[in-house]
Design a protein around this motif. Structure first.
Motif, PDB file in Angstrom:
ATOM      1  N   ARG A  14       0.661  -1.022   0.330  1.00  0.00           N
ATOM      2  CA  ARG A  14       0.394   0.013   0.200  1.00  0.00           C
ATOM      3  C   ARG A  14       1.187   1.241  -0.219  1.00  0.00           C
ATOM      4  N   THR A  15       0.933   2.162  -1.524  1.00  0.00           N
ATOM      5  CA  THR A  15       1.783   3.347  -0.771  1.00  0.00           C
ATOM      6  C   THR A  15       0.674   4.602  -0.677  1.00  0.00           C
ATOM      7  N   LEU A  16       0.265   5.244   0.305  1.00  0.00           N
ATOM      8  CA  LEU A  16      -1.409   5.834   0.689  1.00  0.00           C
ATOM      9  C   LEU A  16       0.044   7.705   0.586  1.00  0.00           C
ATOM     10  N   ARG A  17      -0.904   8.559  -0.546  1.00  0.00           N
ATOM     11  CA  ARG A  17      -0.497   9.442  -0.748  1.00  0.00           C
ATOM     12  C   ARG A  17      -1.234  10.740   0.638  1.00  0.00           C
ATOM     13  N   THR A  18      -0.719  11.565   1.747  1.00  0.00           N
ATOM     14  CA  THR A  18      -1.063  12.325   2.689  1.00  0.00           C
ATOM     15  C   THR A  18      -1.536  13.641   1.656  1.00  0.00           C
ATOM     16  N   PRO A  19      -2.883  13.454   1.905  1.00  0.00           N
ATOM     17  CA  PRO A  19      -3.700  14.405   1.357  1.00  0.00           C
ATOM     18  C   PRO A  19      -4.024  15.702   1.384  1.00  0.00           C
ATOM     19  N   GLN A  20      -3.432  16.947   1.163  1.00  0.00           N
ATOM     20  CA  GLN A  20      -3.251  18.253   0.641  1.00  0.00           C
ATOM     21  C   GLN A  20      -4.582  18.844   1.732  1.00  0.00           C
ATOM     22  N   THR A  21      -4.811  19.657   2.678  1.00  0.00           N
ATOM     23  CA  THR A  21      -6.193  20.600   2.881  1.00  0.00           C
ATOM     24  C   THR A  21      -6.188  22.339   2.340  1.00  0.00           C
ATOM     25  N   PRO A  22      -7.248  22.383   2.205  1.00  0.00           N
ATOM     26  CA  PRO A  22      -8.791  22.050   2.732  1.00  0.00           C
ATOM     27  C   PRO A  22      -8.476  21.011   1.273  1.00  0.00           C
ATOM     28  N   PHE A  23      -9.363  20.077   0.903  1.00  0.00           N
ATOM     29  CA  PHE A  23     -10.219  19.211  -0.219  1.00  0.00           C
ATOM     30  C   PHE A  23     -10.971  20.085  -0.963  1.00  0.00           C
ATOM     31  N   LYS A  24     -11.261  19.030  -2.654  1.00  0.00           N
ATOM     32  CA  LYS A  24     -11.758  19.155  -3.612  1.00  0.00           C
ATOM     33  C   LYS A  24     -12.821  19.344  -3.054  1.00  0.00           C
ATOM     34  N   VAL A  25     -14.044  20.381  -3.191  1.00  0.00           N
ATOM     35  CA  VAL A  25     -15.284  20.581  -3.256  1.00  0.00           C
ATOM     36  C   VAL A  25     -16.071  20.589  -4.172  1.00  0.00           C
TER      37      VAL A  25
ATOM     38  N   ASN B 208     -24.550   7.855 -11.405  1.00  0.00           N
ATOM     39  CA  ASN B 208     -23.376   6.837 -10.501  1.00  0.00           C
ATOM     40  C   ASN B 208     -22.164   7.887  -9.980  1.00  0.00           C
ATOM     41  N   PHE B 209     -22.335   9.291 -10.001  1.00  0.00           N
ATOM     42  CA  PHE B 209     -20.894  10.525 -10.512  1.00  0.00           C
ATOM     43  C   PHE B 209     -20.481   9.812  -8.615  1.00  0.00           C
ATOM     44  N   GLU B 210     -21.263   9.637  -7.814  1.00  0.00           N
ATOM     45  CA  GLU B 210     -20.126   9.115  -6.362  1.00  0.00           C
ATOM     46  C   GLU B 210     -19.241   8.181  -6.422  1.00  0.00           C
ATOM     47  N   GLN B 211     -19.073   7.067  -7.324  1.00  0.00           N
ATOM     48  CA  GLN B 211     -18.582   5.882  -7.491  1.00  0.00           C
ATOM     49  C   GLN B 211     -17.658   6.328  -8.626  1.00  0.00           C
ATOM     50  N   ILE B 212     -18.719   7.168 -10.006  1.00  0.00           N
ATOM     51  CA  ILE B 212     -16.927   7.835 -11.327  1.00  0.00           C
ATOM     52  C   ILE B 212     -16.203   8.362 -10.435  1.00  0.00           C
ATOM     53  N   LEU B 213     -16.701   9.435  -9.562  1.00  0.00           N
ATOM     54  CA  LEU B 213     -15.426  10.690  -9.007  1.00  0.00           C
ATOM     55  C   LEU B 213     -15.081  10.091  -7.826  1.00  0.00           C
ATOM     56  N   SER B 214     -15.205   9.044  -6.907  1.00  0.00           N
ATOM     57  CA  SER B 214     -14.274   8.136  -6.189  1.00  0.00           C
ATOM     58  C   SER B 214     -13.451   7.336  -6.946  1.00  0.00           C
ATOM     59  N   GLU B 215     -13.152   7.324  -8.428  1.00  0.00           N
ATOM     60  CA  GLU B 215     -12.383   6.241  -8.633  1.00  0.00           C
ATOM     61  C   GLU B 215     -11.794   6.813  -9.809  1.00  0.00           C
ATOM     62  N   LYS B 216     -12.260   8.378  -9.995  1.00  0.00           N
ATOM     63  CA  LYS B 216     -11.975   9.322 -10.899  1.00  0.00           C
ATOM     64  C   LYS B 216     -10.120  10.332 -10.394  1.00  0.00           C
ATOM     65  N   GLU B 217     -10.531  10.505  -8.598  1.00  0.00           N
ATOM     66  CA  GLU B 217      -9.814  11.211  -8.084  1.00  0.00           C
ATOM     67  C   GLU B 217      -8.873  10.394  -7.238  1.00  0.00           C
ATOM     68  N   LYS B 218      -7.711  11.298  -6.859  1.00  0.00           N
ATOM     69  CA  LYS B 218      -6.292  10.920  -6.672  1.00  0.00           C
ATOM     70  C   LYS B 218      -5.973  10.867  -4.018  1.00  0.00           C
ATOM     71  N   ASP B 219      -7.791  12.271  -4.598  1.00  0.00           N
ATOM     72  CA  ASP B 219      -7.583  12.500  -2.520  1.00  0.00           C
ATOM     73  C   ASP B 219      -8.729  12.068  -2.542  1.00  0.00           C
ATOM     74  N   PRO B 220      -9.011  12.488  -1.402  1.00  0.00           N
ATOM     75  CA  PRO B 220     -10.355  12.427  -0.284  1.00  0.00           C
ATOM     76  C   PRO B 220     -10.768  13.540  -1.099  1.00  0.00           C
ATOM     77  N   PHE B 221     -11.921  13.714  -1.326  1.00  0.00           N
ATOM     78  CA  PHE B 221     -12.841  15.100  -1.395  1.00  0.00           C
ATOM     79  C   PHE B 221     -14.119  14.981  -0.888  1.00  0.00           C
ATOM     80  N   TRP B 222     -14.526  16.761  -1.456  1.00  0.00           N
ATOM     81  CA  TRP B 222     -16.042  16.921  -0.259  1.00  0.00           C
ATOM     82  C   TRP B 222     -17.425  16.558  -1.253  1.00  0.00           C
ATOM     83  N   ILE B 223     -18.679  15.953  -0.627  1.00  0.00           N
ATOM     84  CA  ILE B 223     -20.009  16.440  -1.766  1.00  0.00           C
ATOM     85  C   ILE B 223     -20.662  17.390  -1.272  1.00  0.00           C
TER      86      ILE B 223
END
Ligand code: ASN
Length: 310
Positions: A159-170, A183-198
């Motif tokens: 497992r290689t983990l990135r430490t996400p920079q804050t603030p997260f994308k919205v 199905n936008f949540e799953q699509i975005l979750s697969e596309k993004e590289k860091d945690p993000f807000w909806i």
């Protein structure tokens, strides 16, 4: 349902995967609690059963029982207890065990456990944005900490983990859904590289206790945090409805009854002030850190929808 486990219990309990996951779990709880304590949060005891619990916005079986003539439900979330207590203690958190008897179609989601723990917190007078900053701190500082203290374990898992920079994308809920479809949540979750807000979730998608925006009717002042790499939902929360008339209107609009929430409504009649908060699923966080496909790998005695468990 056949009374048989779909895995070998002895092998599961003895697996390196589970041992590392439980070590991650231990340090996640320690680090997150430490961050909250340093911000003057008070840890409160969990509520295991109650006359009032979260109605949720999706169908689940309801585990309830009668004790001495009163009907109690197992806790689906401590939302109402948090909202009542935060009126007196302005920053609270708890590691809250929840039981949600999800339907069998969630069996292969990789992220549903019938019995799980969320780190649930609430802050009096806070806005959604205030608690989003707390969520970002919890996630990014805990990931950084785990990378520091258990690099060999994470390497063992590949497992290689990135430490996400804050603030997260919205992302705004309706804009994201227009762009990517249902199905936008799953699509975005697969596309993004860091945690993000909806954020700005429409009223019908959530429960009556989420506060409706004063300026955009039908839109809630709430948010979800999503993990990248397809790991999906991390956090759910927002500002709470605190005006009695609005709470009652929303209960009626949901087709729910005042009787269901009697104790909460009686409390609300004495006046509530604005608060905001969220819950972060501990097992889901551990699953993301470990990079596991299946949530059952992080729990010694996992209870998966539609499956037999001990
Ligand atoms: N814990 C969540 C919150 O604070 C509620 C939930 O779990 N349904 O908003």
């Amino acid at each position: 349902m056949q009374e048989q486990l779909s895995y070998n219990l002895k092998e599961h309990l003895n697996s390196d995967k589970l041992k590392i996951a439980l070590k991650v779990n231990t340090h996640v709880r320690k680090k997150m609690a430490e961050i909250l304590r340093s911000e003057d949060f008070i840890e409160i005891p969990p509520v295991i059963f109650s006359t009032v619990t979260d109605p949720l916005n999706h169908p689940v079986h309801d585990p309830s029982f009668v004790y001495e003539g009163t009907s109690y439900s197992l806790t689906k979330s401590m939302i109402f207890h948090k909202q009542m207590l935060v009126q007196s203690i302005p920053k609270i958190f708890t590691f809250s065990p929840n039981v949600r008897l999800e339907t069998g179609d969630k069996q292969s989601s990789g992220r549903h456990l019938l019995e799980f723990t969320q780190l649930d917190l609430e802050v009096k007078g806070a806005s959604r944005e205030d608690v989003m900053r707390i969520g970002e701190r919890l996630v990014s500082e805990t990931i950084e900490y785990l990378k520091e203290i258990m690099p060999d374990d994470l390497k063992k898992l590949g497992r290689t983990l990135r430490t996400p920079q804050t603030p997260f994308k919205v992302f705004k809920f309706l804009e994201a859904r227009d762009q990517y479809g249902e199905n936008f949540e799953q699509i975005l979750s697969e596309k993004e590289k860091d945690p993000f807000w909806i954020i700005d979730i429409p009223l019908k998608e959530r429960e009556f206790y989420d506060r409706e925006s004063d300026t955009e009717r039908g839109i809630l002042r709430d948010m979800d945090l999503m993990y990248p790499e397809g790991f999906n939902e991390a956090i759910s929360g927002g500002e709470r409805e605190f005006e009695l008339s609005r709470i009652k209107e929303r209960i009626v609009a949901k087709g729910q009854t005042f009787e269901q929430f009697k104790w909460f409504l009686q409390f609300a009649e004495q006046g509530l002030e604005l608060s905001a908060g969220f819950g972060i699923g501990i097992e889901r966080f551990v699953r993301y850190v470990c990079g596991f496909k299946r949530i059952e790998d992080v729990h010694p005695f996992p209870k998966i929808p539609g499956k037999f468990s001990i």
